[in-house]
Motif scaffolding. Structure first.
Motif, PDB file in Angstrom:
ATOM      1  N   ASP A  73      24.093  89.227  27.459  1.00  0.00           N
ATOM      2  CA  ASP A  73      23.688  88.685  28.777  1.00  0.00           C
ATOM      3  C   ASP A  73      22.881  89.692  29.606  1.00  0.00           C
ATOM      4  OD1 ASP A  73      26.011  90.253  28.894  1.00  0.00           O
ATOM      5  OD2 ASP A  73      26.456  89.503  30.905  1.00  0.00           O
ATOM      6  N   LYS A  74      22.794  90.952  29.138  1.00  0.00           N
ATOM      7  CA  LYS A  74      22.053  91.971  29.905  1.00  0.00           C
ATOM      8  C   LYS A  74      20.587  92.048  29.466  1.00  0.00           C
ATOM      9  CE  LYS A  74      25.811  94.763  31.484  1.00  0.00           C
ATOM     10  NZ  LYS A  74      26.920  94.123  30.737  1.00  0.00           N
ATOM     11  N   ALA A  75      20.199  91.202  28.517  1.00  0.00           N
ATOM     12  CA  ALA A  75      18.799  91.255  28.030  1.00  0.00           C
ATOM     13  C   ALA A  75      18.251  89.841  27.847  1.00  0.00           C
ATOM     14  CB  ALA A  75      18.749  91.997  26.692  1.00  0.00           C
ATOM     15  N   VAL A  76      16.907  89.768  27.874  1.00  0.00           N
ATOM     16  CA  VAL A  76      16.238  88.507  27.544  1.00  0.00           C
ATOM     17  C   VAL A  76      15.985  88.546  26.039  1.00  0.00           C
ATOM     18  CG1 VAL A  76      14.085  87.200  27.803  1.00  0.00           C
ATOM     19  CG2 VAL A  76      15.106  88.347  29.791  1.00  0.00           C
ATOM     20  N   PHE A  77      16.353  87.483  25.329  1.00  0.00           N
ATOM     21  CA  PHE A  77      16.082  87.435  23.887  1.00  0.00           C
ATOM     22  C   PHE A  77      14.725  86.785  23.650  1.00  0.00           C
ATOM     23  CE2 PHE A  77      19.672  88.900  21.224  1.00  0.00           C
ATOM     24  CZ  PHE A  77      20.380  89.520  22.255  1.00  0.00           C
ATOM     25  N   SER A  78      13.969  87.464  22.799  1.00  0.00           N
ATOM     26  CA  SER A  78      12.574  87.082  22.566  1.00  0.00           C
ATOM     27  C   SER A  78      12.358  86.777  21.082  1.00  0.00           C
ATOM     28  CB  SER A  78      11.709  88.278  22.977  1.00  0.00           C
ATOM     29  OG  SER A  78      10.402  88.156  22.474  1.00  0.00           O
ATOM     30  N   VAL A  79      11.363  85.929  20.793  1.00  0.00           N
ATOM     31  CA  VAL A  79      11.026  85.680  19.389  1.00  0.00           C
ATOM     32  C   VAL A  79       9.538  85.924  19.154  1.00  0.00           C
ATOM     33  CG1 VAL A  79      12.928  84.160  18.796  1.00  0.00           C
ATOM     34  CG2 VAL A  79      10.893  83.204  19.878  1.00  0.00           C
ATOM     35  N   HIS A  80       9.220  86.246  17.923  1.00  0.00           N
ATOM     36  CA  HIS A  80       7.856  86.648  17.548  1.00  0.00           C
ATOM     37  C   HIS A  80       7.686  86.179  16.107  1.00  0.00           C
ATOM     38  CE1 HIS A  80       4.661  89.975  17.282  1.00  0.00           C
ATOM     39  NE2 HIS A  80       4.849  89.627  16.018  1.00  0.00           N
ATOM     40  N   CYS A  81       7.010  85.049  15.930  1.00  0.00           N
ATOM     41  CA  CYS A  81       6.994  84.442  14.593  1.00  0.00           C
ATOM     42  C   CYS A  81       5.613  84.468  13.966  1.00  0.00           C
ATOM     43  CB  CYS A  81       7.478  82.999  14.686  1.00  0.00           C
ATOM     44  SG  CYS A  81       9.182  82.914  15.258  1.00  0.00           S
ATOM     45  N   HIS A  82       5.579  84.845  12.693  1.00  0.00           N
ATOM     46  CA  HIS A  82       4.327  84.793  11.933  1.00  0.00           C
ATOM     47  C   HIS A  82       4.272  83.486  11.142  1.00  0.00           C
ATOM     48  CE1 HIS A  82       2.264  88.590  12.799  1.00  0.00           C
ATOM     49  NE2 HIS A  82       3.476  88.977  13.197  1.00  0.00           N
ATOM     50  N   ASN A  83       3.052  83.140  10.740  1.00  0.00           N
ATOM     51  CA  ASN A  83       2.803  81.756  10.311  1.00  0.00           C
ATOM     52  C   ASN A  83       2.603  81.598   8.799  1.00  0.00           C
ATOM     53  OD1 ASN A  83       2.615  79.137  11.263  1.00  0.00           O
ATOM     54  ND2 ASN A  83       0.371  79.176  11.274  1.00  0.00           N
ATOM     55  N   ASP A  84       3.205  82.497   8.017  1.00  0.00           N
ATOM     56  CA  ASP A  84       2.939  82.473   6.569  1.00  0.00           C
ATOM     57  C   ASP A  84       3.301  81.148   5.917  1.00  0.00           C
ATOM     58  OD1 ASP A  84       2.548  85.735   5.751  1.00  0.00           O
ATOM     59  OD2 ASP A  84       3.435  85.222   7.669  1.00  0.00           O
ATOM     60  N   LEU A  85       4.313  80.467   6.434  1.00  0.00           N
ATOM     61  CA  LEU A  85       4.659  79.149   5.891  1.00  0.00           C
ATOM     62  C   LEU A  85       4.225  78.029   6.843  1.00  0.00           C
ATOM     63  CD1 LEU A  85       8.241  79.925   4.465  1.00  0.00           C
ATOM     64  CD2 LEU A  85       6.139  79.566   3.168  1.00  0.00           C
ATOM     65  N   GLY A  86       3.382  78.374   7.802  1.00  0.00           N
ATOM     66  CA  GLY A  86       2.911  77.365   8.762  1.00  0.00           C
ATOM     67  C   GLY A  86       4.006  76.934   9.726  1.00  0.00           C
ATOM     68  N   LEU A  87       5.044  77.778   9.914  1.00  0.00           N
ATOM     69  CA  LEU A  87       6.198  77.362  10.718  1.00  0.00           C
ATOM     70  C   LEU A  87       6.376  78.198  11.985  1.00  0.00           C
ATOM     71  CD1 LEU A  87       8.697  76.801   7.764  1.00  0.00           C
ATOM     72  CD2 LEU A  87       7.668  75.047   9.224  1.00  0.00           C
ATOM     73  N   ALA A  88       5.385  79.001  12.340  1.00  0.00           N
ATOM     74  CA  ALA A  88       5.575  79.934  13.466  1.00  0.00           C
ATOM     75  C   ALA A  88       5.928  79.209  14.768  1.00  0.00           C
ATOM     76  CB  ALA A  88       4.332  80.784  13.652  1.00  0.00           C
ATOM     77  N   VAL A  89       5.223  78.122  15.064  1.00  0.00           N
ATOM     78  CA  VAL A  89       5.506  77.409  16.321  1.00  0.00           C
ATOM     79  C   VAL A  89       6.856  76.713  16.221  1.00  0.00           C
ATOM     80  CG1 VAL A  89       4.755  75.481  17.783  1.00  0.00           C
ATOM     81  CG2 VAL A  89       3.090  77.175  16.990  1.00  0.00           C
ATOM     82  N   ALA A  90       7.124  76.055  15.097  1.00  0.00           N
ATOM     83  CA  ALA A  90       8.402  75.339  14.927  1.00  0.00           C
ATOM     84  C   ALA A  90       9.570  76.326  15.029  1.00  0.00           C
ATOM     85  CB  ALA A  90       8.425  74.623  13.586  1.00  0.00           C
ATOM     86  N   ASN A  91       9.429  77.488  14.402  1.00  0.00           N
ATOM     87  CA  ASN A  91      10.509  78.481  14.470  1.00  0.00           C
ATOM     88  C   ASN A  91      10.712  78.975  15.902  1.00  0.00           C
ATOM     89  OD1 ASN A  91      11.202  78.454  11.744  1.00  0.00           O
ATOM     90  ND2 ASN A  91       9.651  79.975  11.211  1.00  0.00           N
ATOM     91  N   SER A  92       9.606  79.206  16.614  1.00  0.00           N
ATOM     92  CA  SER A  92       9.724  79.692  17.998  1.00  0.00           C
ATOM     93  C   SER A  92      10.446  78.648  18.859  1.00  0.00           C
ATOM     94  CB  SER A  92       8.343  79.961  18.607  1.00  0.00           C
ATOM     95  OG  SER A  92       7.611  80.829  17.791  1.00  0.00           O
TER      96      SER A  92
END
Ligand code: KIV
Ligand code: ZN
Length: 516
Positions: free
Chosen positions: A197-216
């Motif tokens: 709860d003391k941090a913001v959790f962030s994501v950073h996805c690469h698109n090798d399987l074309g899933l970067a947006v879906a994963n994010s």
């Protein structure tokens, strides 16, 4: 809407996007993109990797000094020298962030870092503390988190938060994750790490399987509140999650996702075009949101439906992302004041009065040839005026091309080379080939032409053509741009611009290099 429902948009076009082979940008180009991102109201702009090269350092520094509304961030490996260099580049930022990272997957720790897990935790903690000593806003990334063990991630993240990291990034560095599994992983981390709860959790996805947006998006559903992304999905290999897709999915499906961003979406298209023009990476016509066909309806049934009620076939309006804002803003009788006002409305700032005068002179010359001047024309014309501020070893004075059926095209040109006028003539298999051969006969760069692309800036057969030329020499890649109503002149300008950049360049390091 409360702040816990806000997703922070962290744009890394200028750092991870630039790691795309061939997408290297000059300081001036980066500054232009940073201003477009600020205008888009991006929360955090990752401006570069300050230790990579003197050019990267200068670019991060210049962006930190000119951007006021977005946080400006520099990447740094988990080592003192990187962190100190990042802090130095960010010293004058209104709001700065150091983003430090180390790999956490077994395969990276064993083969790349050659370190034991305990050593990796120790180094991460030392790096975060060091960064916190220099900057109040510190982000820590577990490189290759997508292939890391969850127990180890819990351990290192808890330690990084205790050491002072306020954003924790969980990258899917190699684009290996699948949406439901990645979302579950983020949910588990949030539930299991005692100080989460003391941090913001962030994501950073690469698109090798074309899933970067879906994963994010799966990660956002699970509780992530920062998404790292790039304009047009630019980035290493298959690219990163596309900012425009993340933002419009969050906006369009607010009913389901229940979160929002601060992005001023009508500026999306302009930012997309700017990045595509500068990098020479065209946007495919069927690309979501920013592709030329994204809002085009070809079938009669669809056209009929849209005319009767737009929402029958459109889930968002074209205007909401900046389409159809083309305006005939100025003409040949417009004065300097109208020109200056329109540039201000477009968020374009020129360095000084001399730069404004140069851009205005170009505008007048263009208005003599072209009846309608659109915003996109102004943007291209100002880009060129800004490029002219860079040192010019080669400069085009005149160009003549003869092309007739049944004969080889011939180009004759007059160039100044380091201040001396020289002329050359060459034949080629096409007129562009003849021009490039004539330039090469004077420049003798022996660079390889990797890309040549022409795009119409606006509608109509009198549109200016915007040309990108990518040259490679000894592993160094540069993109040159040129715009003109005459696409042969634009081609010559783009080739010469690339040669000038090559002349001025220095090599840079890669952030994922193992020399930690
Ligand atoms: O993909 C990645 O892991 C990165 C990190 C440096 C954040 O770009
Ligand atoms: Zn990345």
């Amino acid at each position: 809407m409360s702040s816990k429902d806000r997703v922070i948009i962290f744009d890394t076009t200028l750092r991870d996007g630039e790691q795309s082979p061939g997408a290297s940008m000059t300081k001036e180009e980066k500054l232009r993109i940073a201003k477009a991102l600020e205008r888009l109201r991006v929360d955090v702009i990752e401006a570069g990797f300050a230790i990579a090269s003197p050019g990267d350092f200068e670019a991060v520094k210049a962006i930190a000094e000119s951007i006021k509304d977005s946080t400006v961030c520099s990447l740094a490996r988990a080592v003192d020298a990187d962190i100190e260099r990042a802090a130095e580049a960010l010293a004058n930022a209104n709001s700065g962030r150091i983003h430090t990272f180390i790999a956490t997957s077994p395969i990276h720790m064993q083969y790349k870092l050659r370190m034991q897990p305990d050593q990796v935790v120790e180094q991460a903690v030392r790096a975060v503390k060091k960064a916190r000593g220099l900057c109040a806003d510190v982000e820590f990334s577990c490189e290759d988190a997508g292939r890391s063990e969850i127990d180890f991630l819990c351990r290192i993240i808890e330690a990084a938060i205790d050491a002072g990291a306020r954003t924790i990034n969980i990258p899917d560095t190699v684009g290996y994750a699948i949406p439901h599994q990645y979302g579950e992983m983020i949910g588990q981390l949030l539930a299991r790490i005692p100080n989460a709860d003391k941090a913001v959790f962030s994501v950073h996805c690469h698109n090798d399987l074309g899933l970067a947006v879906a994963n994010s998006l799966a990660a956002v559903v699970a509780g992530a509140r920062q998404v790292e992304c790039t304009i047009n999905g630019l980035g290493e290999r298959a690219g990163n999650a596309a900012l425009e897709e993340i933002v419009m999915a969050i906006k369009t499906r607010h009913d389901l996702l229940g979160v929002h961003t601060n992005i001023d979406t009508p500026h999306i298209l302009a930012a997309s075009r700017l990045v595509s023009g500068i990098t020479g990476f065209p946007v495919q016509p069927n690309k979501a949101i920013v592709g030329a066909n994204a809002f085009a309806h070809e079938s009669g049934i669809h056209q009929d439906g849209v005319l009767k009620h737009r929402e029958t076939y459109e889930i968002m309006s074209a205007q909401s992302v900046g389409w159809h804002t083309n305006k005939m803003v100025l003409g040949k009788h417009s004065g300097r004041n109208a020109f200056r006002t329109r540039l201000e409305e477009l968020g374009i700032q020129l360095a000084d009065e001399a730069a404004l005068n140069a851009a205005f002179a170009r505008f007048k010359a263009l208005a003599d040839k072209k009846h309608e001047i659109f915003d996109e024309d102004l943007q291209a014309l100002v880009s060129e005026a800004q490029d002219e501020e860079a040192p010019e070893h080669f400069r085009l004075h005149s160009l003549e091309v003869v092309s007739k059926s049944g004969a080889l095209p011939r180009a004759h040109l007059l160039l100044s080379v380091a201040g001396c006028e020289q002329e050359a003539t060459a034949e080629g298999s096409g007129p562009v080939d003849a021009i490039f051969k004539a330039i090469e006969s004077l420049a003798a760069s022996r660079a390889n032409l990797q890309l040549y692309s022409v795009n119409a800036i606006t509608e109509g057969s009198d549109s200016q053509g915007e040309v990108t030329v990518r040259l490679e020499k000894s592993g160094r890649i540069v993109n040159g741009n040129g715009a003109d109503i005459d696409i042969l002149v634009a081609s010559a300008k783009a080739y010469i611009n690339a040669l000038n950049l090559m002349q001025a360049g220095v090599p840079k390091a890669h952030p994922q290099a193992a020399d930690v």
